[in-house]
Design a protein around this motif. Structure first.
Motif, PDB file in Angstrom:
ATOM      1  N   GLU A  10      30.023  37.783  74.812  1.00 34.27           N
ATOM      2  CA  GLU A  10      29.340  36.600  75.358  1.00 34.27           C
ATOM      3  C   GLU A  10      28.259  37.010  76.354  1.00 34.27           C
ATOM      4  O   GLU A  10      27.149  36.493  76.311  1.00 34.27           O
ATOM      5  CB  GLU A  10      30.341  35.684  76.063  1.00 34.27           C
ATOM      6  CG  GLU A  10      31.380  35.103  75.155  1.00 34.27           C
ATOM      7  CD  GLU A  10      31.085  33.688  74.761  1.00 34.27           C
ATOM      8  OE1 GLU A  10      30.305  33.029  75.451  1.00 34.27           O
ATOM      9  OE2 GLU A  10      31.642  33.259  73.745  1.00 34.27           O
TER      10      GLU A  10
ATOM     11  N   ASN B 297      25.332  38.651  74.802  1.00 32.97           N
ATOM     12  CA  ASN B 297      24.713  37.758  73.811  1.00 32.97           C
ATOM     13  C   ASN B 297      24.867  38.288  72.386  1.00 32.97           C
ATOM     14  O   ASN B 297      23.941  38.220  71.585  1.00 32.97           O
ATOM     15  CB  ASN B 297      23.237  37.522  74.130  1.00 32.97           C
ATOM     16  CG  ASN B 297      23.040  36.681  75.361  1.00 32.97           C
ATOM     17  OD1 ASN B 297      23.804  35.754  75.605  1.00 32.97           O
ATOM     18  ND2 ASN B 297      22.042  37.023  76.152  1.00 32.97           N
TER      19      ASN B 297
ATOM     20  N   LYS C 167      29.062  30.719  70.837  1.00 32.51           N
ATOM     21  CA  LYS C 167      29.626  30.958  72.166  1.00 32.51           C
ATOM     22  C   LYS C 167      30.809  30.039  72.426  1.00 32.51           C
ATOM     23  O   LYS C 167      30.775  28.870  72.098  1.00 32.51           O
ATOM     24  CB  LYS C 167      28.568  30.763  73.238  1.00 32.51           C
ATOM     25  CG  LYS C 167      27.519  31.830  73.266  1.00 32.51           C
ATOM     26  CD  LYS C 167      26.694  31.709  74.520  1.00 32.51           C
ATOM     27  CE  LYS C 167      25.873  32.965  74.684  1.00 32.51           C
ATOM     28  NZ  LYS C 167      25.373  33.119  76.019  1.00 32.51           N
TER      29      LYS C 167
END
Length: 147
Positions: A88, A91, A96
Motif C-alpha cells: 500500500e 503503491n 487499496k
C-alpha cells in the motif's frame, strides 16, 4: 516518495524479515524435535526384549509438528499482513484496502483472503512440510504396530 514513506517502508521490511525468520525457525525446531524423538524411538528398540521399541515416541512427535505448524502459520499470516501494508505504501496495490498514514501499522485492517489464518495454515509451503511430516509419522506408527 517522501522521506517518511521510505523510512516507514524500512520499518515494515524489518518486520517482514523478522516474521520470515520466525517462520524459518519454526520449521527448524519442528525437524529438530521430531528427529530427536525418532532417535529416542530408535534407541528404545531392543531385538531381544522390545523389538518394536517404544512406539509412544513416534506418536508423541506428531504433537510438536502440529503445534509448530500452527505457530508457523501465524507468523506467515503476520508476514502477509505486513506485505500488504508495504504494498500500500509503495503503491504496488491496484485495489487499496486502506490509506496508511506515516508510521502506522494497521494489521487489523488486513483480514480475509490471503490475510486469513486459514489461508496461511493451508498454504502450499506449510502443507508440504507439516503434512508430509505428520503423514510420515503416522505411517511409521502404523507399520511398526503391525510388525
Amino acid at each position: 516518495m517522501t522521506e517518511n514513506q521510505i523510512k516507514h517502508l524500512e520499518f515494515i521490511h524489518t518486520n517482514i524479515s523478522h516474521m520470515n525468520q520466525c517462520s524459518f525457525q519454526m520449521k527448524g525446531w519442528t525437524i529438530t524435535i521430531v528427529s530427536a524423538l525418532l532417535a529416542l524411538y530408535a534407541a528404545s528398540i531392543d531385538i531381544n526384549t522390545n523389538p518394536k521399541g517404544n512406539l509412544a515416541f513416534v506418536l508423541i512427535s506428531i504433537f510438536p509438528a502440529i503445534i509448530f505448524w500452527l505457530l508457523d502459520s501465524y507468523y506467515l499470516q503476520q508476514e502477509r499482513k505486513f506485505r500488504g501494508i508495504y504494498n500500500e505504501i509503495a503503491n504496488l496495490n491496484c485495489n487499496k484496502i486502506t490509506t496508511v498514514k506515516d508510521f502506522e501499522m494497521p494489521l487489523n485492517k488486513y483480514s480475509g483472503g490471503d490475510y486469513s489464518y486459514i489461508s496461511s495454515l493451508f498454504s502450499i509451503t506449510e502443507c508440504l512440510l507439516y503434512l508430509s511430516i505428520i503423514i510420515a509419522l503416522l505411517i511409521i506408527g502404523i507399520v511398526v504396530s503391525l510388525l
